[in-house]
Design a protein around this motif. Sequence first.
Motif, PDB file in Angstrom:
ATOM      1  N   GLN A  29      22.140  22.874  34.006  1.00  0.00           N
ATOM      2  CA  GLN A  29      22.314  22.621  35.471  1.00  0.00           C
ATOM      3  C   GLN A  29      22.291  23.677  36.284  1.00  0.00           C
ATOM      4  O   GLN A  29      22.185  23.524  37.558  1.00  0.00           O
ATOM      5  N   GLY A  30      22.409  24.744  35.894  1.00  0.00           N
ATOM      6  CA  GLY A  30      22.361  25.980  36.624  1.00  0.00           C
ATOM      7  C   GLY A  30      23.180  27.200  35.947  1.00  0.00           C
ATOM      8  O   GLY A  30      23.622  27.422  34.978  1.00  0.00           O
ATOM      9  N   PRO A  31      23.115  28.220  37.109  1.00  0.00           N
ATOM     10  CA  PRO A  31      23.785  29.434  36.698  1.00  0.00           C
ATOM     11  C   PRO A  31      25.490  29.128  36.402  1.00  0.00           C
ATOM     12  O   PRO A  31      25.767  28.415  37.084  1.00  0.00           O
ATOM     13  N   ALA A  32      26.076  29.961  35.347  1.00  0.00           N
ATOM     14  CA  ALA A  32      27.319  29.834  34.967  1.00  0.00           C
ATOM     15  C   ALA A  32      28.099  30.289  36.324  1.00  0.00           C
ATOM     16  O   ALA A  32      27.389  30.748  37.259  1.00  0.00           O
ATOM     17  N   VAL A  33      29.502  29.838  36.563  1.00  0.00           N
ATOM     18  CA  VAL A  33      30.457  30.276  37.795  1.00  0.00           C
ATOM     19  C   VAL A  33      31.441  30.963  37.068  1.00  0.00           C
ATOM     20  O   VAL A  33      32.285  30.650  36.178  1.00  0.00           O
ATOM     21  N   LEU A  34      31.552  32.085  37.795  1.00  0.00           N
ATOM     22  CA  LEU A  34      32.779  32.991  37.470  1.00  0.00           C
ATOM     23  C   LEU A  34      33.950  32.680  38.158  1.00  0.00           C
ATOM     24  O   LEU A  34      33.715  32.477  39.464  1.00  0.00           O
ATOM     25  N   LYS A  35      35.123  32.580  37.628  1.00  0.00           N
ATOM     26  CA  LYS A  35      36.204  32.330  38.403  1.00  0.00           C
ATOM     27  C   LYS A  35      37.151  33.610  38.250  1.00  0.00           C
ATOM     28  O   LYS A  35      37.566  33.736  36.905  1.00  0.00           O
ATOM     29  N   ALA A  36      37.649  33.925  39.313  1.00  0.00           N
ATOM     30  CA  ALA A  36      38.399  35.087  39.464  1.00  0.00           C
ATOM     31  C   ALA A  36      39.666  35.077  40.047  1.00  0.00           C
ATOM     32  O   ALA A  36      39.578  34.321  41.039  1.00  0.00           O
ATOM     33  N   GLN A  37      40.703  35.661  39.824  1.00  0.00           N
ATOM     34  CA  GLN A  37      41.938  35.968  40.767  1.00  0.00           C
ATOM     35  C   GLN A  37      42.052  37.457  40.812  1.00  0.00           C
ATOM     36  O   GLN A  37      42.077  38.371  40.174  1.00  0.00           O
ATOM     37  N   LEU A  38      42.072  37.722  42.337  1.00  0.00           N
ATOM     38  CA  LEU A  38      42.603  39.206  42.798  1.00  0.00           C
ATOM     39  C   LEU A  38      44.061  39.242  42.882  1.00  0.00           C
ATOM     40  O   LEU A  38      44.230  38.400  43.864  1.00  0.00           O
ATOM     41  N   VAL A  39      44.855  39.759  42.094  1.00  0.00           N
ATOM     42  CA  VAL A  39      46.073  39.776  42.168  1.00  0.00           C
ATOM     43  C   VAL A  39      46.476  41.110  42.818  1.00  0.00           C
ATOM     44  O   VAL A  39      46.434  42.108  42.284  1.00  0.00           O
ATOM     45  N   VAL A  40      47.477  40.866  44.157  1.00  0.00           N
ATOM     46  CA  VAL A  40      47.903  42.071  44.542  1.00  0.00           C
ATOM     47  C   VAL A  40      49.332  42.134  44.417  1.00  0.00           C
ATOM     48  O   VAL A  40      49.992  41.200  44.750  1.00  0.00           O
ATOM     49  N   HIS A  41      49.903  43.127  43.770  1.00  0.00           N
ATOM     50  CA  HIS A  41      51.394  43.150  43.435  1.00  0.00           C
ATOM     51  C   HIS A  41      52.236  44.051  44.312  1.00  0.00           C
ATOM     52  O   HIS A  41      51.740  45.305  44.524  1.00  0.00           O
ATOM     53  N   ASN A  42      52.974  43.550  44.998  1.00  0.00           N
ATOM     54  CA  ASN A  42      53.955  44.339  46.044  1.00  0.00           C
ATOM     55  C   ASN A  42      55.237  44.648  45.224  1.00  0.00           C
ATOM     56  O   ASN A  42      55.836  43.397  45.244  1.00  0.00           O
ATOM     57  N   PRO A  43      55.550  45.685  44.779  1.00  0.00           N
ATOM     58  CA  PRO A  43      56.681  45.864  44.157  1.00  0.00           C
ATOM     59  C   PRO A  43      57.979  45.527  45.245  1.00  0.00           C
ATOM     60  O   PRO A  43      58.999  45.660  44.420  1.00  0.00           O
ATOM     61  N   GLY A  44      57.791  45.582  46.391  1.00  0.00           N
ATOM     62  CA  GLY A  44      59.078  45.207  47.465  1.00  0.00           C
ATOM     63  C   GLY A  44      59.767  46.535  47.641  1.00  0.00           C
ATOM     64  O   GLY A  44      59.390  47.717  47.403  1.00  0.00           O
ATOM     65  N   PRO A  45      60.894  46.248  48.479  1.00  0.00           N
ATOM     66  CA  PRO A  45      61.623  45.135  48.637  1.00  0.00           C
ATOM     67  C   PRO A  45      61.190  44.310  49.749  1.00  0.00           C
ATOM     68  O   PRO A  45      61.480  43.298  50.223  1.00  0.00           O
ATOM     69  N   GLY A  46      60.425  45.135  50.698  1.00  0.00           N
ATOM     70  CA  GLY A  46      59.699  44.536  51.979  1.00  0.00           C
ATOM     71  C   GLY A  46      58.263  44.091  51.808  1.00  0.00           C
ATOM     72  O   GLY A  46      57.488  44.680  51.254  1.00  0.00           O
ATOM     73  N   ALA A  47      57.780  43.531  52.699  1.00  0.00           N
ATOM     74  CA  ALA A  47      56.277  43.085  53.205  1.00  0.00           C
ATOM     75  C   ALA A  47      55.868  44.330  53.546  1.00  0.00           C
ATOM     76  O   ALA A  47      56.383  45.337  54.343  1.00  0.00           O
ATOM     77  N   VAL A  48      54.432  44.231  53.186  1.00  0.00           N
ATOM     78  CA  VAL A  48      53.515  45.649  53.462  1.00  0.00           C
ATOM     79  C   VAL A  48      52.328  44.923  54.224  1.00  0.00           C
ATOM     80  O   VAL A  48      51.701  43.894  54.044  1.00  0.00           O
ATOM     81  N   ARG A  49      52.266  45.662  55.447  1.00  0.00           N
ATOM     82  CA  ARG A  49      51.181  44.987  56.317  1.00  0.00           C
ATOM     83  C   ARG A  49      49.890  45.768  56.192  1.00  0.00           C
ATOM     84  O   ARG A  49      49.966  46.940  56.237  1.00  0.00           O
ATOM     85  N   LEU A  50      48.818  44.870  55.882  1.00  0.00           N
ATOM     86  CA  LEU A  50      47.678  45.575  55.968  1.00  0.00           C
ATOM     87  C   LEU A  50      46.652  45.094  57.099  1.00  0.00           C
ATOM     88  O   LEU A  50      46.765  44.152  57.679  1.00  0.00           O
ATOM     89  N   THR A  51      45.820  46.181  57.720  1.00  0.00           N
ATOM     90  CA  THR A  51      44.876  45.988  58.926  1.00  0.00           C
ATOM     91  C   THR A  51      43.436  45.692  58.227  1.00  0.00           C
ATOM     92  O   THR A  51      43.067  46.391  57.337  1.00  0.00           O
ATOM     93  N   PHE A  52      42.866  44.807  58.748  1.00  0.00           N
ATOM     94  CA  PHE A  52      41.660  44.271  58.368  1.00  0.00           C
ATOM     95  C   PHE A  52      40.688  44.493  59.403  1.00  0.00           C
ATOM     96  O   PHE A  52      40.864  44.250  60.600  1.00  0.00           O
ATOM     97  N   PRO A  53      39.141  44.999  59.416  1.00  0.00           N
ATOM     98  CA  PRO A  53      38.488  45.293  60.237  1.00  0.00           C
ATOM     99  C   PRO A  53      37.653  43.790  60.531  1.00  0.00           C
ATOM    100  O   PRO A  53      36.818  43.827  61.537  1.00  0.00           O
ATOM    101  N   SER A  54      37.580  42.965  59.862  1.00  0.00           N
ATOM    102  CA  SER A  54      37.149  41.439  60.178  1.00  0.00           C
ATOM    103  C   SER A  54      38.120  40.361  59.585  1.00  0.00           C
ATOM    104  O   SER A  54      39.020  40.776  58.940  1.00  0.00           O
ATOM    105  N   SER A  55      37.645  39.377  59.658  1.00  0.00           N
ATOM    106  CA  SER A  55      38.274  38.250  59.146  1.00  0.00           C
ATOM    107  C   SER A  55      38.294  38.043  57.612  1.00  0.00           C
ATOM    108  O   SER A  55      39.057  37.220  56.932  1.00  0.00           O
TER     109      SER A  55
END
Length: 167
Positions: free
Chosen positions: A56-82
């Motif tokens: 039926q076609g090429p295999a599909v890779l399913k991935a999870q990118l897991v970002v772990h913030n050890p806390g205690p507060g939120a970390v704000r990241l800035t992105f150059p695009s959406s």
Amino acid sequence: MSWRWSKQWTAAACTMAAWMAAMGCDPAKAPESAQAAAKMTVALKLDRSAYEHTAQGPAVLKAQLVVHNPGPGAVRLTFPSSQRYELEIRNERGQPVARWSEDRAFAMVLGEEDIPPGDKIYSIELKLASEGGQALPAGRYTARGWITCTEPDAYSATASFEIRAAR
């Protein structure tokens, strides 16, 4: 195109860090969120270690990118695009052969996202095919996932996998 923007933003951030060091700024006295950001980790989890294409076609890779913030507060990241994450596949020679963002468009607007304490999971699916849609050949590959914030190399991870010849 978005990876070029990330590289430019990274260069600007490095220049700013060097300037701050020259001015006597101590990273240990950085705001709490900056210290927490330095402690965040990223893992890339693949659904399998080996894939096989089907009739039926090429295999599909399913991935999870897991970002772990050890806390205690939120970390704000800035992105150059959406765009918030990227996944790239490289062959045994280290050449890029597939990229999740290849056929997608992203708004070129600055954005921010707060990463709360704990794990933030980005789920990614990628067809194991070249830009032209041809199934990638059997062999060993490396997947690299990263957060596309202004410091992309700070939040990246890799995982190896194999594509087996169809039986």
